[in-house]
Design an enzyme around this catalytic site. Structure first.
Site: not given
Ligand code: NAD
Length: 439
Positions: A117, A232-233
């Site tokens: 990471k 998010g994603n």
């Molecule tokens: P992202 O940046 O696309 O989206 C994050 C979302 O969470 C946004 O909508 C943001 O507004 C919201 N958010 C942030 N803080 C918040 C809070 N306190 N309360 C409510 N909403 C909140 O990120 P992502 O890629 O969707 O990743 C989200 C999580 O999933 C992270 O923990 C990341 O490490 C994990 N993750 C992501 C992936 C991936 O492929 N994108 C894979 C495995 C794990």
């Protein structure tokens, strides 16, 4: 010339230490597996931890020093794999914990990769595109000699995208005497070494598993409701596939940068993802005034976990369901399936377990992203690219297989799902270390 330096806190502001939590989880399973001391010592710490300064010329001409990290937790089963996060509150403890979870995630999904990471303490909300590009290029210049397709392969994560990955790949190529090595990084755009299906992979992967959990729990998906933290994603695509299967998402939530707080968006009859997407910015923040006009109830951010739903999907950030707020979860909730990394603390998981709630841990539920990243590397190596249907079909098989290995062990040993997942994952890595003669 002015210079601004950011310090590196060891833990988050609230004193929560994710690495301690990851080690605590590991120790519990090491006891169950009866691991010997050298193996424990090796696996409860990262193999390598890099810290570096990234000097950046800002658009206004000033110099600013950013702090970057890369942690390689374990590469016994293959090159390290894991995202790069841009976050203003990034800490080395967070990166260490996430790297360790990546080791378990690749192992439980049974892909030939280890765990890593990285991150930079920065807030992309306050950075121009050009400044972000310079940070990406600066980051790779500091770590290029220790990453690569056969060493350590980064990917996008919180607040980094396929564009950031391309800047990193491009800089790596310059540093590698022009050699095109798309396998150095994953999450690239389709057409430039990326895999079809990567955008959907984490959210969809989570729902492939949820589909099987519901089958095993004899619940009809079309009669279920869910509340999601984040938009998010991960959250978005999980909500999309779950809705396609006939489930009803009644709430999503997001972080609002302007108000520096989070909000929930609730609609009893189910949210409309398409209309919400139209009023969401690139950071996943939903415009609350427009949402209100569309008939959404805008609630305080932590209300997402209080709704009367069958399924909770925390898909935003770590440390979301804790001993303090677990009591607010409705008695109707039967499943918590973790999209984010580390969203449920061990104390909260104990409380949920006592209530009979099935918790599907992050490193199993959100492994779809890394499985697809592995597919991306395989396609890069073959220099031959699959269709989206092929990718998602292979992803479904891999996630379903991983889930049933875990589910069957949990039934056989009468342990909770997360314990079974950890037992499989840690055991595979320990075996690889032993076979290599490391311990
Ligand atoms: P992202 O940046 O696309 O989206 C994050 C979302 O969470 C946004 O909508 C943001 O507004 C919201 N958010 C942030 N803080 C918040 C809070 N306190 N309360 C409510 N909403 C909140 O990120 P992502 O890629 O969707 O990743 C989200 C999580 O999933 C992270 O923990 C990341 O490490 C994990 N993750 C992501 C992936 C991936 O492929 N994108 C894979 C495995 C794990």
């Amino acid at each position: 010339m002015a210079s601004k330096t950011m310090t590196v806190p060891k833990t988050t502001k609230e004193g929560f230490n994710p690495f301690k939590m990851a080690q605590q989880q590991f120790d519990r399973i090491a006891d169950k597996l009866g691991l010997d001391e050298p193996t424990r010592e090796l696996l409860r710490n990262p193999l390598r931890e890099y810290h570096f300064q990234i000097p950046i010329r800002m658009d206004d001409g000033t110099m600013k020093i950013f702090h970057g990290f890369r942690v390689q937790h374990n590469d016994a089963r293959g090159p390290c794999k894991g995202g790069i996060r841009f976050h203003p509150q990034e800490t080395i403890d967070t990166v260490n914990a996430l790297a360790m979870w990546m080791t378990w995630k690749c192992s439980v999904a049974d892909i030939p990769l280890g765990g890593g990471k990285g991150g930079v303490i920065c807030d992309p909300h306050n950075l121009s595109e050009k400044e972000q590009e310079r940070i990406c290029r600066g980051w790779v210049r500091q770590i290029a000699r220790d990453i690569g397709p056969y060493q350590d392969v980064p990917a996008p994560d919180v607040m980094t995208s396929s564009q950031h990955m391309i800047w990193i790949m491009d800089e790596f190529q310059t540093l590698s005497h022009g050699e095109f090595q798309p396998g150095v990084i994953t999450g690239k755009p389709v057409g430039l070494g990326g895999s079809r299906g990567r955008t959907e992979a984490t959210g969809y992967g989570l729902i492939y598993i949820l589909r099987e959990v519901l089958k095993e729990m004899k619940m009809d998906v079309t009669k279920t409701t869910a509340s999601v933290q984040g938009f998010g994603n991960v959250a978005r695509y999980a909500a999309e596939l779950y809705s396609q299967y006939g489930g009803k998402v009644v709430a999503v939530s997001c972080w609002d940068q302007n108000d520096a707080t989070s909000y929930g968006f609730y609609k009893k009859n189910g949210v409309n993802l398409e209309e919400l997407l139209k009023i969401t910015d690139r950071f996943g923040t939903i415009d609350k005034d427009k949402a209100q006009k569309l008939g959404y109830q805008v609630t305080p951010g932590d209300e997402w976990l209080t709704h009367d739903v069958d399924i909770l999907i925390p898909a935003a950030l770590e440390n979301s369901i804790t001993a303090e707020n677990v009591g607010k979860i409705s008695p109707k909730v039967k499943i918590v399936i973790c999209g984010a990394n580390g969203p449920v603390t061990p104390e909260a998981e104990d409380a949920l377990d006592k209530r009979g709630v099935t918790v599907i841990p992050d490193f199993l539920a959100n492994a779809g992203g890394v499985v697809c990243s592995y597919f991306e590397q395989v396609q890069n190596n073959q220099n031959y690219y699959w269709t989206k249907e092929e990718v998602l079909g292979k992803l479904d098989n891999k996630m379903t297989d991983a889930f049933y290995h875990v589910w069957d062990l949990a039934q056989r040993k009468k342990v909770r799902i997360s314990d079974a997942a950890y037992m499989i994952a840690i055991n595979r890595v320990a075996e690889a270390c032993k076979m290599r003669g490391w311990v």
